[in-house]
Design a protein around this motif. Structure first.
Motif, short mmCIF file in Angstrom:
data_model
loop_
_atom_site.label_atom_id
_atom_site.label_comp_id
_atom_site.label_asym_id
_atom_site.label_seq_id
_atom_site.Cartn_x
_atom_site.Cartn_y
_atom_site.Cartn_z
N ALA A 1 56.75 -8.53 51.46
CA ALA A 1 57.10 -8.85 50.08
C ALA A 1 56.03 -8.36 49.11
CB ALA A 1 57.32 -10.35 49.92
N THR A 2 54.77 -8.55 49.45
CA THR A 2 53.70 -8.13 48.54
C THR A 2 53.64 -6.62 48.40
OG1 THR A 2 52.09 -8.28 50.36
CG2 THR A 2 52.28 -10.18 48.92
N ARG A 3 53.98 -5.91 49.46
CA ARG A 3 54.01 -4.44 49.37
C ARG A 3 55.07 -4.00 48.36
NH1 ARG A 3 53.48 -4.31 55.15
NH2 ARG A 3 55.65 -3.65 55.35
N VAL A 4 56.23 -4.65 48.38
CA VAL A 4 57.29 -4.32 47.42
C VAL A 4 56.86 -4.67 46.00
CG1 VAL A 4 59.65 -4.87 46.70
CG2 VAL A 4 59.14 -4.57 49.13
N LEU A 5 56.31 -5.86 45.82
CA LEU A 5 55.93 -6.32 44.49
C LEU A 5 54.77 -5.51 43.92
CD1 LEU A 5 56.22 -10.15 45.17
CD2 LEU A 5 57.74 -8.79 43.72
N ASP A 6 53.81 -5.17 44.76
CA ASP A 6 52.66 -4.38 44.29
C ASP A 6 53.07 -2.96 43.91
OD1 ASP A 6 50.97 -6.50 44.63
OD2 ASP A 6 50.13 -5.83 46.53
N ALA A 7 54.09 -2.44 44.58
CA ALA A 7 54.54 -1.07 44.30
C ALA A 7 55.44 -1.01 43.07
CB ALA A 7 55.27 -0.51 45.51
N PHE A 8 55.92 -2.16 42.61
CA PHE A 8 56.84 -2.18 41.46
C PHE A 8 56.07 -1.85 40.19
CE2 PHE A 8 59.31 -4.53 38.17
CZ PHE A 8 60.49 -3.80 38.30
N GLU A 9 56.58 -0.95 39.38
CA GLU A 9 55.85 -0.48 38.20
C GLU A 9 56.12 -1.30 36.95
OE1 GLU A 9 56.52 3.68 37.72
OE2 GLU A 9 55.44 4.21 39.56
N GLY A 10 57.10 -2.19 37.00
CA GLY A 10 57.37 -3.04 35.84
C GLY A 10 56.70 -4.39 35.98
N SER A 11 57.09 -5.31 35.12
CA SER A 11 56.56 -6.67 35.18
C SER A 11 57.32 -7.49 36.22
CB SER A 11 56.69 -7.34 33.81
OG SER A 11 58.04 -7.42 33.43
#
Length: 448
Positions: A66-76
């Motif tokens: 989950a953190t990999r997905v969230l950290d890679a997300f470029e928005g808020s």
């Protein structure tokens, strides 16, 4: 790592709010998109149902994915939400703390999810709960807890959808149920111990762990579900639903909203729910509590607390009140007003029906998406989700209770109970589901 308050966050009054839904599924998308302000939301999937519920999950692995997905997300990252039980319920506060989003505490969630700890908290503030006790799974000859007698229920402290929960009426059935729980408890119990390790546990929970077996007094009467939320310390109950079982079975036939119970009983349900949730210490989150009410004795007993709203009820609130209960979850996570409208929907009564099969078998024929869409058009106020796929053996489907298999979920809205029953019967007939029976096993009756 980003939060909604990051200086470089693109979030602004004009920007869409990014909501990450743990275990986002196609069945819930229509109701998520039907909430107020939905045009301002973008829903992002975070972990799949398969990752979350198949086999024995690893909570650290899920957090890492989950953190990999969230950290890679470029928005808020504006909100992280979920409407499933463990591990989703515990991942929400863990990830919310990391990313600065709103959530209740992990401890409050675990106090609901861990059935033994939950009972300890309940008995501090209310009397409306059954007798209960721990069963020693390591004993060669497991003993019934002191002060308890048959019939009773034996269940793990944590499970999915009543998995490994058994009603037992004598010592032989008790031994068999404990044996089955002993073999299967680790699938959920062992991952749950990682979560317990994150908390500063009270003395009464020292050494208890997650692989615990619980015996509880059998309850009689009608089943009721209470839906609510806690917002800025205030406990709000926004709906009470009746849960009706198949005759002679512990398996749900339908959930029906609103409840037909008398108003004094509704007030008692509100009162007990508020006391218990204050004791649990939840805030900025939804909850769902299941009860038994016996009209003969007027006894009220709390069955279990779920630290999330019931996604099973979303359509029912939309049909009757005009807005799905997902609205409360999303609003709390975003700091909006979580209140639901009251009786502003198109129907007076609504139900979620569980079309079940009480024997194992293989699905020979299921309707396709176009067939389901046609049935929904032809029967107003009906929505259908078929559970197994064509050619699938029922015993291979995930998260079934100990006595039946769910074949389809059928949502109906109407002007009366007779109306929603007639729509359900029409929908079942129109589905044309066909099965090849194989082995009856423990599920030895067919109910339609």
């Amino acid at each position: 790592m980003r939060s909604p308050n990051s200086p470089n966050s693109p979030n602004s009054p004009a920007a869409p709010q990014n909501i990450f839904v743990i275990g986002l599924d196609e069945a819930n998308l229509p109701t998520l998109r039907a909430v107020p302000h939905a045009a301002e939301y973008v829903f992002h999937p975070l972990l799949t149902i398969g990752e979350l519920q198949s086999g024995e999950v690893s909570v650290p692995d899920l957090i890492d994915r989950a953190t990999r997905v969230l950290d890679a997300f470029e928005g808020s990252v504006d909100a992280i939400v979920g409407y499933w039980d463990f591990p989703v319920s515990t991942l929400v506060p863990i990830l919310a703390e990391r990313y600065g989003t709103r959530s209740t505490s992990l401890e409050s969630v675990v106090k609901c999810e861990h059935k033994y700890w939950s009972r300890l908290e309940q008995e501090k503030v209310v009397q409306e709960h059954p007798k209960f006790g721990r069963v020693d799974l390591s004993a060669d000859e497991p003993a019934v807890p002191e002060g308890m007698s048959f019939p009773m229920w034996v269940k793990p402290a944590l499970s999915y959808s009543s998995e490994l929960a058994f009603g037992v009426k004598d010592q032989q059935e008790f031994r068999e149920a404990v044996g089955a729980i002993r073999e299967g408890v680790s699938r959920v119990g062992r991952p749950f111990e990682y979560v317990l390790d994150q908390l500063d546990l009270p003395e009464e929970m020292a050494g208890v762990g997650g692989q615990v077996c619980l015996a509880e007094e059998s309850l009689t009467g009608v089943q009721v579900a209470v839906e609510g939320y806690v917002h800025e310390g205030e406990v709000v109950v926004y709906g009470v639903l009746d849960s009706i079982n198949y005759p002679g079975s512990s398996s749900f036939l339908r959930h029906q909203y609103p409840s037909a119970l008398p108003e004094p009983v509704i007030r008692r349900l509100h009162d007990v729910s508020k006391k218990v949730m204050r004791q649990i210490g939840m805030d900025a989150a939804t909850f769902s509590i299941e009860y038994f009410y016996d009209p003969q004795t007027e006894a009220l007993n709390l069955l279990e607390i779920n630290p999330r709203h019931s996604q099973s009820h979303a359509e029912l609130f939309e049909y009757v009140d005009g807005v799905p209960n997902h609205h409360c979850m999303l609003s709390l996570a975003l700091g909006r007003d979580p209140r639901l409208p009251h009786r502003q929907g198109p129907y007076r009564v609504a139900a979620k029906w569980y079309y079940r099969w009480f024997a194992d078998g293989t699905v020979r024929q299921t309707p396709g998406p176009e067939d389901i869409a046609r049935i929904e058009r032809e029967i107003p106020g009906v929505r259908i989700d078929v559970v197994p796929g064509e050619g699938q053996r029922l015993s291979d489907t995930e998260q079934q209770d100990s006595y039946s298999y769910e074949i389809a979920h059928i949502f109906t809205g109407g002007d009366s109970e007779d109306d929603i029953r007639a729509k359900y019967d029409r929908a079942v007939a129109a589905l044309g589901l066909d099965f090849t029976q194989t082995t009856p096993g423990a599920r030895d009756e067919k109910n339609v």
